[in-house]
Design a protein around this motif. Structure first.
Motif, PDB file in Angstrom:
ATOM      1  N   VAL A 235       0.851  -1.187   0.000  1.00 17.02           N
ATOM      2  CA  VAL A 235       0.000   0.000   0.000  1.00 17.02           C
ATOM      3  C   VAL A 235       0.890   1.242   0.000  1.00 17.02           C
ATOM      4  O   VAL A 235       1.799   1.366   0.842  1.00 17.02           O
ATOM      5  CB  VAL A 235      -0.936   0.026   1.223  1.00 17.02           C
ATOM      6  N   PHE A 236       0.623   2.169  -0.924  1.00 17.66           N
ATOM      7  CA  PHE A 236       1.435   3.377  -1.015  1.00 17.66           C
ATOM      8  C   PHE A 236       1.440   4.118   0.316  1.00 17.66           C
ATOM      9  O   PHE A 236       0.411   4.305   0.958  1.00 17.66           O
ATOM     10  CB  PHE A 236       0.905   4.291  -2.116  1.00 17.66           C
ATOM     11  N   TRP A 237       2.620   4.579   0.708  1.00 19.84           N
ATOM     12  CA  TRP A 237       2.809   5.211   2.008  1.00 19.84           C
ATOM     13  C   TRP A 237       3.193   6.684   1.835  1.00 19.84           C
ATOM     14  O   TRP A 237       2.501   7.571   2.341  1.00 19.84           O
ATOM     15  CB  TRP A 237       3.882   4.408   2.748  1.00 19.84           C
ATOM     16  N   GLN A 238       4.274   6.966   1.132  1.00 20.37           N
ATOM     17  CA  GLN A 238       4.686   8.340   0.896  1.00 20.37           C
ATOM     18  C   GLN A 238       5.733   8.369  -0.217  1.00 20.37           C
ATOM     19  O   GLN A 238       6.255   7.333  -0.610  1.00 20.37           O
ATOM     20  CB  GLN A 238       5.268   8.982   2.156  1.00 20.37           C
ATOM     21  N   SER A 239       6.012   9.571  -0.722  1.00 15.39           N
ATOM     22  CA  SER A 239       7.044   9.759  -1.736  1.00 15.39           C
ATOM     23  C   SER A 239       8.162  10.628  -1.180  1.00 15.39           C
ATOM     24  O   SER A 239       7.937  11.518  -0.364  1.00 15.39           O
ATOM     25  CB  SER A 239       6.468  10.446  -2.984  1.00 15.39           C
ATOM     26  N   SER A 240       9.373  10.368  -1.638  1.00 11.56           N
ATOM     27  CA  SER A 240      10.538  11.186  -1.324  1.00 11.56           C
ATOM     28  C   SER A 240      11.062  11.788  -2.619  1.00 11.56           C
ATOM     29  O   SER A 240      11.050  11.137  -3.661  1.00 11.56           O
ATOM     30  CB  SER A 240      11.639  10.337  -0.668  1.00 11.56           C
TER      31      SER A 240
END
Length: 283
Positions: A235-240
């Motif tokens: 599940v997508f969590w965050q982007s850097s």
């Protein structure tokens, strides 16, 4: 795909919806370029880790080798039993306060890939480093983890999943992006936190609760020079963003890159966890 990723980077986390397609979905169709499954059977010593390039967990100057081992079957964690995620064997990484006080917190392993034009280098087993995939370091990096139900984050943070870049002339190896375990600032929840080498970028709002007492998957879809999409259990969590800190080789061109490094383990904190089924799928 690239357009979707740019949208993830530029859009605030709160506006990202579940309807958006995972950026790295296409990578999942490829066979792993590299994998480590810890299927050596019960084992201690450096020979247990031949899927990896370097084994700091077995370096007595940097770790306590007696704390780390490959285990099989039903293994007692001290807070319930653990069995492998896949196959019959898996890895235990542990660090104690005594080890940390002795300057030996490095309970971890690394896989290292040589960039084109990098100085030739052998790994800890005397083998030439595997080359970076023809498509570069873009790809999906995965490892499975099991944290005992009684685990508490001590010494402020524990590094469990890490990227590094090695540069030559002069030599240096520095972390770029990584995932820490840490305690919540408001309660006893154990959190997963994405961190980088830049100052002043700490943002606890993006942290998520770390699962305990079961296997969970950490995944990073990496796009060199652009950013990283992070996933927990798919599940997508965050982007850097590369704008925060370089993703891959230093974007200002000041360094001479030699190799790219991916590592897992239990570094910096007090406690133990288990890992299994790490792999890299190239773009």
């Amino acid at each position: 795909m690239k357009k979707i990723f740019h949208l993830l980077v530029l859009t605030a986390i709160c506006t990202i919806t579940a309807a958006m397609a995972p950026v790295g979905a296409a990578y999942a169709q490829n066979a792993p370029y590299w994998r480590a499954d810890w299927e050596e059977g019960p084992c201690t010593g450096a020979s247990c880790y031949t899927d990896w390039s370097f084994v700091q967990a077995e370096d007595s100057a940097q770790a306590d080798p007696s704390l780390n081992a490959i285990v099989s079957g039903l293994f007692s964690s001290g807070a319930g039993n653990v069995s492998s995620h896949g196959g019959s064997s898996f890895e235990k990484f542990e660090t104690t306060l005594a080890a940390i006080n002795a300057g030996k917190p490095h309970s971890k392993v690394y896989k290292e890939w040589l960039f084109p034009g990098g100085l030739a280098k052998n790994d800890a087993f005397g083998r030439p480093l595997q080359a970076v995939p023809p498509s570069g370091i873009d790809g999906t990096y995965v490892a499975w983890f099991f944290i005992p139900s009684d685990y508490e984050s001590k010494n402020d943070w524990t590094n469990i999943f890490q990227f590094k870049v090695t540069e030559q002339s002069p030599f240096k190896q520095e972390p770029t992006w990584w995932i820490n375990l840490r305690d919540s600032l408001t309660d006893d929840t154990l959190l997963l936190h994405v961190e980088n080498w830049a100052d002043g970028t700490y943002n606890p709002e993006n942290d998520v609760a770390a699962p305990k007492g079961r296997w969970f998957q950490l995944r990073a879809d990496l796009y060199e020079g652009v950013g990283i999409d992070w996933y927990l259990d798919g599940v997508f969590w965050q982007s850097s963003s590369n704008a925060t800190w370089p993703v891959g080789r230093d974007s200002d061109g000041s360094g001479t890159p030699q190799s790219f490094v991916f590592g897992v383990g239990h570094y910096g904190g007090v406690g133990k966890l288990y890992t299994d089924d790490a792999y890299m799928i190239a773009k």
